[in-house]
Scaffold this active site. Structure first.
Site, mmCIF file in Angstrom:
data_model
loop_
_atom_site.group_PDB
_atom_site.id
_atom_site.type_symbol
_atom_site.label_atom_id
_atom_site.label_comp_id
_atom_site.label_asym_id
_atom_site.label_seq_id
_atom_site.Cartn_x
_atom_site.Cartn_y
_atom_site.Cartn_z
ATOM 1 N N TYR A 41 -51.786 -63.438 49.041
ATOM 2 C CA TYR A 41 -53.239 -63.675 50.360
ATOM 3 C C TYR A 41 -54.104 -62.680 48.637
ATOM 4 O O TYR A 41 -54.089 -61.068 48.438
ATOM 5 C CB TYR A 41 -53.213 -62.649 51.418
ATOM 6 C CG TYR A 41 -52.272 -63.172 52.007
ATOM 7 C CD1 TYR A 41 -52.033 -64.195 52.493
ATOM 8 C CD2 TYR A 41 -51.721 -62.760 53.155
ATOM 9 C CE1 TYR A 41 -51.037 -64.850 53.592
ATOM 10 C CE2 TYR A 41 -51.694 -63.342 54.491
ATOM 11 C CZ TYR A 41 -51.307 -64.482 54.234
ATOM 12 O OH TYR A 41 -50.003 -65.255 55.675
ATOM 13 N N PRO A 49 -52.331 -68.725 65.053
ATOM 14 C CA PRO A 49 -52.336 -68.361 66.465
ATOM 15 C C PRO A 49 -53.550 -68.756 67.469
ATOM 16 O O PRO A 49 -53.758 -69.542 68.983
ATOM 17 C CB PRO A 49 -51.844 -66.667 67.081
ATOM 18 C CG PRO A 49 -52.440 -66.712 65.596
ATOM 19 C CD PRO A 49 -52.297 -67.403 64.083
ATOM 20 N N LEU A 50 -54.664 -69.027 66.754
ATOM 21 C CA LEU A 50 -55.852 -69.136 67.521
ATOM 22 C C LEU A 50 -56.560 -70.926 67.070
ATOM 23 O O LEU A 50 -57.318 -71.299 67.299
ATOM 24 C CB LEU A 50 -56.910 -68.703 66.929
ATOM 25 C CG LEU A 50 -56.577 -67.423 67.414
ATOM 26 C CD1 LEU A 50 -57.834 -66.313 67.171
ATOM 27 C CD2 LEU A 50 -56.540 -66.565 69.303
#
Length: 281
Positions: free
Chosen positions: A64, A210-211
């Site tokens: 990241y 998760p969304l």
């Protein structure tokens, strides 16, 4: 005092107790997960705010940025509170073209762990996850490398990411596996078998995406209806559903916004009933 994290707890590896709603630190980097964020101070503020609201599991990866998310976490939060678990991942390279390239070579993974230790400012990484199996390296070789570093004390617990049930079983024959991080949300349940296996074994399941970036597929209408019932957003219902779906579930929604972080924590207070769960099933 911030809004309470009411998600309940889970013991990662049997000995690291965390609230089940954590924080994913991918979005505190620059655009397209490359480089520095536009507002470094805001990124640090989001990290500090997560602790204020009782979040004690922060998940990141060396890819990241690359390296930016880990470094910001170390700069902002080290020395860490005793109850904070910082998880990271290695074995997936990030380049400036935006490509993600797996590298599960044991020597590479050892070097990656040393870099993560330095950026996170720790002597032992609480939870180190193989970010993705490398099709060009025998999977057991990658897992053996992490098992050896666990024996040496560089890693406390070993996790996997983007794996099948068969790969989980193969890895568990080599070393104790504390968590699995696979793509999973209310609209995308491709890895439901992996979740079921984690429930069976008592392994933490960390759902990435998760969304669903707001795309909840053919369950969007059901989520909207449940959201209206609870006077909540669809994103909050998506998080609440994950927390209700399994006791081993450890959602780590990511954001670069303090207000979104607070909304996510508020989702841990939503009590979905059987009717809601049936509707979302």
């Amino acid at each position: 005092m911030g809004l309470e994290n009411a998600s309940g707890t889970f013991d990662i590896g049997g000995d690291l107790t965390v609230h089940r709603l954590g924080f994913g630190a991918m979005r505190i980097t620059g655009d397209d997960i490359i480089g520095e964020p536009d507002d470094v101070e805001n990124a640090r503020k989001v990290l500090h705010e997560s602790l204020v609201h009782g979040i004690d599991l922060i998940d990141t990866a060396d890819s990241y940025g690359p390296a930016v998310s880990e470094r910001l976490i170390g700069e902002a939060l080290a020395p860490y509170p005793d109850d904070l678990v910082v998880a990271t991942k290695g074995g997936l390279l990030r380049n400036t073209d935006g490509d993600w390239k797996p590298n599960g070579d044991p020597d590479y993974l050892r070097n990656a762990v040393l870099g993560s230790l330095d950026r996170l400012r720790v002597d032992t990484i609480d939870l180190y996850q193989l970010h993705r199996p490398d099709p060009h390296v025998p999977f057991e070789d990658s897992v053996h490398a992490l098992a050896e570093m666990k024996d040496e004390g560089l890693i406390r617990h070993v996790g996997l990411s983007n794996v099948s049930v068969e790969q989980l079983d193969e890895a568990r024959d080599i070393v104790d596996i504390a968590t699995v991080q696979n793509r999973f949300n209310v609209g995308d349940r491709e890895f439901e078998a992996s979740l079921d296996a984690c429930e069976k074994y008592g392994v933490g399941f960390i759902p990435w995406y998760p969304l669903g970036a707001g795309d909840l597929g053919d369950r969007a209408d059901a989520v909207s209806a449940v959201a209206a019932k609870h006077d909540a957003t669809t994103q909050q219902i998506a998080l609440a559903w994950l927390l209700h779906r399994a006791d081993v579930m450890l959602p780590i929604p990511g954001t670069s916004s303090v207000s979104h972080l607070r909304d996510n924590v508020a989702a841990s207070h939503i009590d979905l009933d059987d009717e809601d769960m049936d509707r979302l099933a």
